[in-house]
Design a protein around this motif. Structure first.
Motif, PDB file in Angstrom:
ATOM      1  N   UNK A  76      38.833  28.771  22.882  1.00  0.00           N
ATOM      2  CA  UNK A  76      38.418  27.455  23.348  1.00  0.00           C
ATOM      3  C   UNK A  76      38.726  27.158  24.794  1.00  0.00           C
ATOM      4  N   UNK A  77      39.125  28.162  25.573  1.00  0.00           N
ATOM      5  CA  UNK A  77      39.402  27.943  26.996  1.00  0.00           C
ATOM      6  C   UNK A  77      38.100  27.992  27.792  1.00  0.00           C
ATOM      7  N   UNK A  78      38.080  27.263  28.897  1.00  0.00           N
ATOM      8  CA  UNK A  78      36.978  27.335  29.857  1.00  0.00           C
ATOM      9  C   UNK A  78      37.466  28.178  31.029  1.00  0.00           C
ATOM     10  N   UNK A  79      36.795  29.311  31.269  1.00  0.00           N
ATOM     11  CA  UNK A  79      37.265  30.275  32.262  1.00  0.00           C
ATOM     12  C   UNK A  79      36.165  30.495  33.297  1.00  0.00           C
ATOM     13  N   UNK A  80      36.511  30.277  34.565  1.00  0.00           N
ATOM     14  CA  UNK A  80      35.560  30.441  35.662  1.00  0.00           C
ATOM     15  C   UNK A  80      36.120  31.412  36.693  1.00  0.00           C
ATOM     16  N   UNK A  81      35.230  32.247  37.241  1.00  0.00           N
ATOM     17  CA  UNK A  81      35.583  33.188  38.296  1.00  0.00           C
ATOM     18  C   UNK A  81      34.766  32.850  39.536  1.00  0.00           C
ATOM     19  N   UNK A  82      35.431  32.726  40.681  1.00  0.00           N
ATOM     20  CA  UNK A  82      34.753  32.385  41.931  1.00  0.00           C
ATOM     21  C   UNK A  82      35.054  33.443  42.987  1.00  0.00           C
ATOM     22  N   UNK A 113      39.008  33.789  42.992  1.00  0.00           N
ATOM     23  CA  UNK A 113      39.883  32.845  42.301  1.00  0.00           C
ATOM     24  C   UNK A 113      39.496  32.760  40.835  1.00  0.00           C
ATOM     25  N   UNK A 114      40.489  32.537  39.999  1.00  0.00           N
ATOM     26  CA  UNK A 114      40.314  32.385  38.559  1.00  0.00           C
ATOM     27  C   UNK A 114      40.769  30.986  38.166  1.00  0.00           C
ATOM     28  N   UNK A 115      39.937  30.285  37.394  1.00  0.00           N
ATOM     29  CA  UNK A 115      40.276  28.937  36.925  1.00  0.00           C
ATOM     30  C   UNK A 115      40.195  28.915  35.403  1.00  0.00           C
ATOM     31  N   UNK A 116      41.245  28.390  34.780  1.00  0.00           N
ATOM     32  CA  UNK A 116      41.319  28.315  33.323  1.00  0.00           C
ATOM     33  C   UNK A 116      41.654  26.882  32.916  1.00  0.00           C
ATOM     34  N   UNK A 121      45.449  21.400  30.151  1.00  0.00           N
ATOM     35  CA  UNK A 121      46.049  21.809  31.413  1.00  0.00           C
ATOM     36  C   UNK A 121      45.070  22.687  32.202  1.00  0.00           C
ATOM     37  N   UNK A 122      45.267  22.690  33.520  1.00  0.00           N
ATOM     38  CA  UNK A 122      44.432  23.476  34.426  1.00  0.00           C
ATOM     39  C   UNK A 122      45.287  24.558  35.087  1.00  0.00           C
ATOM     40  N   UNK A 123      44.775  25.787  35.062  1.00  0.00           N
ATOM     41  CA  UNK A 123      45.487  26.934  35.640  1.00  0.00           C
ATOM     42  C   UNK A 123      44.605  27.589  36.697  1.00  0.00           C
ATOM     43  N   UNK A 124      45.235  28.143  37.729  1.00  0.00           N
ATOM     44  CA  UNK A 124      44.474  28.765  38.811  1.00  0.00           C
ATOM     45  C   UNK A 124      45.240  29.977  39.342  1.00  0.00           C
ATOM     46  N   UNK A 125      44.493  30.979  39.776  1.00  0.00           N
ATOM     47  CA  UNK A 125      45.083  32.165  40.399  1.00  0.00           C
ATOM     48  C   UNK A 125      44.137  32.656  41.483  1.00  0.00           C
ATOM     49  N   UNK A 126      44.711  33.249  42.530  1.00  0.00           N
ATOM     50  CA  UNK A 126      43.924  33.752  43.665  1.00  0.00           C
ATOM     51  C   UNK A 126      44.396  35.156  43.998  1.00  0.00           C
ATOM     52  N   UNK A 127      43.432  36.041  44.318  1.00  0.00           N
ATOM     53  CA  UNK A 127      43.790  37.396  44.746  1.00  0.00           C
ATOM     54  C   UNK A 127      42.734  37.906  45.721  1.00  0.00           C
ATOM     55  N   UNK A 128      43.173  38.745  46.648  1.00  0.00           N
ATOM     56  CA  UNK A 128      42.268  39.381  47.599  1.00  0.00           C
ATOM     57  C   UNK A 128      41.928  40.779  47.111  1.00  0.00           C
ATOM     58  N   UNK A 129      40.642  41.077  47.017  1.00  0.00           N
ATOM     59  CA  UNK A 129      40.193  42.350  46.453  1.00  0.00           C
ATOM     60  C   UNK A 129      40.673  43.525  47.295  1.00  0.00           C
ATOM     61  N   UNK A 130      41.207  44.537  46.620  1.00  0.00           N
ATOM     62  CA  UNK A 130      41.724  45.730  47.290  1.00  0.00           C
ATOM     63  C   UNK A 130      40.759  46.900  47.118  1.00  0.00           C
ATOM     64  N   UNK A 131      40.667  47.729  48.149  1.00  0.00           N
ATOM     65  CA  UNK A 131      39.880  48.950  48.060  1.00  0.00           C
ATOM     66  C   UNK A 131      40.792  50.080  47.579  1.00  0.00           C
TER      67      UNK A 131
END
Length: 285
Positions: A76-82, A113-116, A121-131
């Motif tokens: 039942x979570x709403x998960x978005x990827x940006x 960024x990931x949003x859940x 409650x609202x959760x967020x995470x950010x990461x820079x893509x690695x090669x």
């Protein structure tokens, strides 16, 4: 993550005092209960050749200390990827708390960024893509402890002029190796400090795992950010605890996932974005 009570240390103290007199007080071993917290295992990855791959996020909740059952999958979570270039990608709930989205191609150095949204409650995470550097070859070499057995071994050349950090996965006959087990206690990771731009050969990330004759092995080499690398360093440190009563008590390993609604209730886990390269080989002798 679970907290460990120091029952063994208390028992040892009572044993020593028994020479002077019996322990008169019974020390309770209950661990204070805590409401479940979110656990996020988020790896967004695609091949370094530019082909797309399916984004997958696994979400569960922590368990009480004495619960002898698997982690509870989150539904039942709403998960978005940006990725900052267009509308968000919606990840749809699947089996066992896994959320998947449409195939995408990871772009190195792009910020994702990931949003859940879950449980109010609202959760967020950010990461820079690695090669990642490509794998040059995959082959078998003898296990140090058992020369008649064989392990998967690879060679590659680190890319000069940039800091690289690596994470490895391995599948045997389609089954991904997961730890901790007797032969897989730590998560194989490394940085290129001291080897930047150098050729690496004879490296077996899963050095104690024997590959059966006739088995198909696949090894994946993934680039990870400094944030993800630091998370796995802490995780491996927790797995290294030897259980000695006077060791530092394990703590919940916190990654880059934040709780925007209630910051003090920070989730466990991580969100990582990177490219990978893999090789497959069958053991024929």
């Amino acid at each position: 993550m679970r907290a460990r009570s120091d029952v063994a240390a208390l028992a040892g103290a009572c044993l020593c005092l028994s020479f002077l007199g019996a322990c008169e007080r019974v020390v309770p071993s209950e661990v204070p209960a805590e409401s479940p917290r979110l656990v996020v295992e988020g790896r967004i990855e695609s091949p370094r050749n530019g082909a797309p791959d399916i984004p997958r996020i696994r979400i569960s909740t922590t368990q009480p200390y004495f619960e002898d059952r698997p982690a509870t999958p989150v539904t039942g979570a709403v998960v978005l990827l940006r990725d900052g270039t267009g509308p968000p990608i919606s990840l749809v709930a699947g089996a066992a708390g896994e959320y998947v989205g449409a195939p995408l191609t990871v772009v190195p150095d792009r910020v994702y960024s990931l949003e859940i949204s879950w449980g109010g409650e609202e959760f967020v995470a950010v990461d820079t893509a690695a090669d990642v550097a490509p794998i040059d070859s995959l082959y078998f070499t003898p296990l140090a402890a058992s020369p008649n057995e064989r392990r998967a071994t690879l060679s590659f050349r680190d890319v000069p002029g940039r800091p690289d950090r690596y994470l490895w996965d391995q599948w045997v006959d389609g089954v991904r190796l997961r730890g901790p087990t007797a032969s897989l206690r730590f998560r194989p990771i490394a940085s290129d400090i001291g080897i930047e731009g150098s050729a690496v050969s004879g490296f077996a990330p899963f050095h104690s795992v024997a590959i059966p004759l006739g088995a198909t092995v696949r090894v994946r080499q993934q680039g990870i950010s400094r944030t993800t690398f630091d998370f796995f360093v802490m995780l491996n440190d927790q797995l290294a605890r030897d259980g000695w009563p006077f060791s530092q008590l394990p703590a919940s390993v916190k990654g880059n996932v934040r709780n925007r609604t209630t910051p003090a209730r920070r989730p466990s886990g991580y969100f990582s974005v990177g490219r990978y390269d893999d090789r497959t080989l069958v053991r024929t002798r």
